[in-house]
Scaffold this motif. Structure first.
Motif, PDB file in Angstrom:
ATOM      1  N   ALA A  49      18.586 -30.440  14.156  1.00  5.92           N
ATOM      2  CA  ALA A  49      19.391 -30.931  15.336  1.00  5.92           C
ATOM      3  C   ALA A  49      18.948 -31.372  16.470  1.00  5.92           C
ATOM      4  O   ALA A  49      18.082 -31.291  17.644  1.00  5.92           O
ATOM      5  CB  ALA A  49      19.609 -29.442  15.838  1.00  5.92           C
ATOM      6  N   ARG A  50      19.554 -32.313  17.383  1.00  2.00           N
ATOM      7  CA  ARG A  50      19.761 -33.178  18.630  1.00  2.00           C
ATOM      8  C   ARG A  50      20.547 -32.711  19.638  1.00  2.00           C
ATOM      9  O   ARG A  50      21.968 -32.564  19.162  1.00  2.00           O
ATOM     10  CB  ARG A  50      20.036 -34.552  18.517  1.00  2.00           C
ATOM     11  CG  ARG A  50      19.704 -35.300  19.457  1.00  2.00           C
ATOM     12  CD  ARG A  50      19.455 -36.648  19.798  1.00  2.00           C
ATOM     13  NE  ARG A  50      19.657 -37.274  20.784  1.00  2.00           N
ATOM     14  CZ  ARG A  50      19.072 -38.148  21.013  1.00  2.00           C
ATOM     15  NH1 ARG A  50      19.493 -39.599  19.596  1.00  2.00           N
ATOM     16  NH2 ARG A  50      18.878 -38.991  22.280  1.00  2.00           N
ATOM     17  N   LYS A  51      20.163 -32.457  20.351  1.00  3.92           N
ATOM     18  CA  LYS A  51      20.243 -31.314  21.638  1.00  3.92           C
ATOM     19  C   LYS A  51      19.846 -32.506  22.940  1.00  3.92           C
ATOM     20  O   LYS A  51      18.688 -32.553  23.347  1.00  3.92           O
ATOM     21  CB  LYS A  51      20.622 -30.158  22.068  1.00  3.92           C
ATOM     22  CG  LYS A  51      21.119 -29.356  23.025  1.00  3.92           C
ATOM     23  CD  LYS A  51      21.314 -27.474  22.878  1.00  3.92           C
ATOM     24  CE  LYS A  51      22.025 -27.214  24.100  1.00  3.92           C
ATOM     25  NZ  LYS A  51      21.799 -25.701  24.263  1.00  3.92           N
ATOM     26  N   GLY A  52      20.860 -33.095  23.315  1.00  6.32           N
ATOM     27  CA  GLY A  52      19.710 -33.637  24.471  1.00  6.32           C
ATOM     28  C   GLY A  52      18.605 -34.709  24.376  1.00  6.32           C
ATOM     29  O   GLY A  52      19.221 -35.455  23.377  1.00  6.32           O
ATOM     30  N   LYS A  53      18.027 -35.354  25.136  1.00  4.37           N
ATOM     31  CA  LYS A  53      16.886 -35.401  25.107  1.00  4.37           C
ATOM     32  C   LYS A  53      15.874 -35.337  23.486  1.00  4.37           C
ATOM     33  O   LYS A  53      15.148 -36.021  23.269  1.00  4.37           O
ATOM     34  CB  LYS A  53      15.660 -36.031  26.405  1.00  4.37           C
ATOM     35  CG  LYS A  53      15.365 -34.843  26.366  1.00  4.37           C
ATOM     36  CD  LYS A  53      14.418 -34.868  28.306  1.00  4.37           C
ATOM     37  CE  LYS A  53      13.958 -33.683  28.195  1.00  4.37           C
ATOM     38  NZ  LYS A  53      12.906 -34.275  28.943  1.00  4.37           N
ATOM     39  N   ASN A  54      16.083 -33.992  22.718  1.00  3.64           N
ATOM     40  CA  ASN A  54      15.234 -33.994  21.796  1.00  3.64           C
ATOM     41  C   ASN A  54      16.060 -33.311  20.657  1.00  3.64           C
ATOM     42  O   ASN A  54      16.859 -33.024  20.634  1.00  3.64           O
ATOM     43  CB  ASN A  54      14.795 -32.112  22.445  1.00  3.64           C
ATOM     44  CG  ASN A  54      14.115 -33.010  23.673  1.00  3.64           C
ATOM     45  OD1 ASN A  54      13.094 -33.970  23.982  1.00  3.64           O
ATOM     46  ND2 ASN A  54      13.507 -31.613  24.434  1.00  3.64           N
ATOM     47  N   TRP A  55      14.701 -33.404  19.465  1.00  2.00           N
ATOM     48  CA  TRP A  55      15.008 -33.199  18.390  1.00  2.00           C
ATOM     49  C   TRP A  55      14.302 -31.658  18.342  1.00  2.00           C
ATOM     50  O   TRP A  55      14.060 -31.425  18.904  1.00  2.00           O
ATOM     51  CB  TRP A  55      14.529 -34.029  17.067  1.00  2.00           C
ATOM     52  CG  TRP A  55      15.007 -35.245  17.183  1.00  2.00           C
ATOM     53  CD1 TRP A  55      15.127 -36.320  17.841  1.00  2.00           C
ATOM     54  CD2 TRP A  55      16.834 -35.043  16.309  1.00  2.00           C
ATOM     55  NE1 TRP A  55      15.742 -37.299  17.245  1.00  2.00           N
ATOM     56  CE2 TRP A  55      16.688 -36.781  16.378  1.00  2.00           C
ATOM     57  CE3 TRP A  55      17.691 -35.172  16.173  1.00  2.00           C
ATOM     58  CZ2 TRP A  55      18.388 -37.419  15.591  1.00  2.00           C
ATOM     59  CZ3 TRP A  55      18.798 -35.301  14.769  1.00  2.00           C
ATOM     60  CH2 TRP A  55      18.668 -37.097  15.212  1.00  2.00           C
ATOM     61  N   TYR A  56      15.520 -30.297  17.311  1.00  2.44           N
ATOM     62  CA  TYR A  56      14.597 -29.614  17.172  1.00  2.44           C
ATOM     63  C   TYR A  56      15.125 -29.681  15.538  1.00  2.44           C
ATOM     64  O   TYR A  56      15.558 -29.085  14.982  1.00  2.44           O
ATOM     65  CB  TYR A  56      15.838 -28.169  18.066  1.00  2.44           C
ATOM     66  CG  TYR A  56      15.355 -27.913  19.574  1.00  2.44           C
ATOM     67  CD1 TYR A  56      14.278 -27.521  20.077  1.00  2.44           C
ATOM     68  CD2 TYR A  56      16.747 -29.502  19.736  1.00  2.44           C
ATOM     69  CE1 TYR A  56      14.314 -28.003  21.656  1.00  2.44           C
ATOM     70  CE2 TYR A  56      16.938 -29.368  21.362  1.00  2.44           C
ATOM     71  CZ  TYR A  56      15.760 -28.712  21.994  1.00  2.44           C
ATOM     72  OH  TYR A  56      15.674 -29.466  23.314  1.00  2.44           O
ATOM     73  N   VAL A  57      14.042 -28.876  15.214  1.00  5.45           N
ATOM     74  CA  VAL A  57      13.364 -28.938  13.745  1.00  5.45           C
ATOM     75  C   VAL A  57      13.290 -27.219  13.513  1.00  5.45           C
ATOM     76  O   VAL A  57      12.673 -26.741  14.051  1.00  5.45           O
ATOM     77  CB  VAL A  57      12.567 -29.562  13.128  1.00  5.45           C
ATOM     78  CG1 VAL A  57      12.541 -29.105  11.370  1.00  5.45           C
ATOM     79  CG2 VAL A  57      12.910 -31.084  13.501  1.00  5.45           C
ATOM     80  N   HIS A  58      14.320 -26.767  12.734  1.00  4.76           N
ATOM     81  CA  HIS A  58      14.785 -24.877  12.834  1.00  4.76           C
ATOM     82  C   HIS A  58      14.217 -25.089  11.521  1.00  4.76           C
ATOM     83  O   HIS A  58      14.828 -24.815  10.127  1.00  4.76           O
ATOM     84  CB  HIS A  58      15.651 -24.379  13.112  1.00  4.76           C
ATOM     85  CG  HIS A  58      15.977 -25.026  14.206  1.00  4.76           C
ATOM     86  ND1 HIS A  58      15.347 -24.448  15.617  1.00  4.76           N
ATOM     87  CD2 HIS A  58      17.112 -25.621  14.517  1.00  4.76           C
ATOM     88  CE1 HIS A  58      16.654 -24.582  16.618  1.00  4.76           C
ATOM     89  NE2 HIS A  58      17.159 -25.144  16.236  1.00  4.76           N
TER      90      HIS A  58
END
Length: 108
Positions: A49-58
């Motif tokens: 998921a991308r939120k703002g300036k970062n990608w998050y890999v869960h």
């Protein structure tokens, strides 16, 4: 979801400090954390998921934070049972964490 991150996988990198931070947070001494992170990103079972300036890999046991413009791996950390288990699917196709719930992945 995450297709931009996956299509730019060759740009993925981290700093020496990032390597140490990831090793410390994941309780490991693995040398090639970038290859390990690439493997997690390419795993279709993991949520990106991308939120703002970062990608998050869960992943099931950890989460990885990556800067969206530079593709720098910022950190990776062990997940808690309540980390981002519920997501909102935006009309544009992006996933955003909206609730941290109090349940573990096994209970879903």
């Amino acid at each position: 979801m995450g297709s931009t991150l996956r299509s730019n996988i060759d740009k993925l990198h981290t700093t020496e400090l990032g390597i140490k931070r990831i090793q410390k947070n994941l309780y490991t001494d693995m040398e090639d954390v970038v290859s390990w992170c690439k493997k997690q990103i390419l795993d279709p079972n993991n949520i990106i998921a991308r939120k703002g300036k970062n990608w998050y890999v869960h992943c099931e046991e950890c989460s990885i934070t990556i800067n969206a413009s530079s593709y720098t791996i910022i950190t990776a950390a062990k997940r808690k049972s309540y980390d981002f288990l519920f997501f909102y699917l935006c009309p544009e196709g992006d996933l955003f964490p909206v609730c941290t719930g109090g349940i573990s992945v096994q209970e879903l």
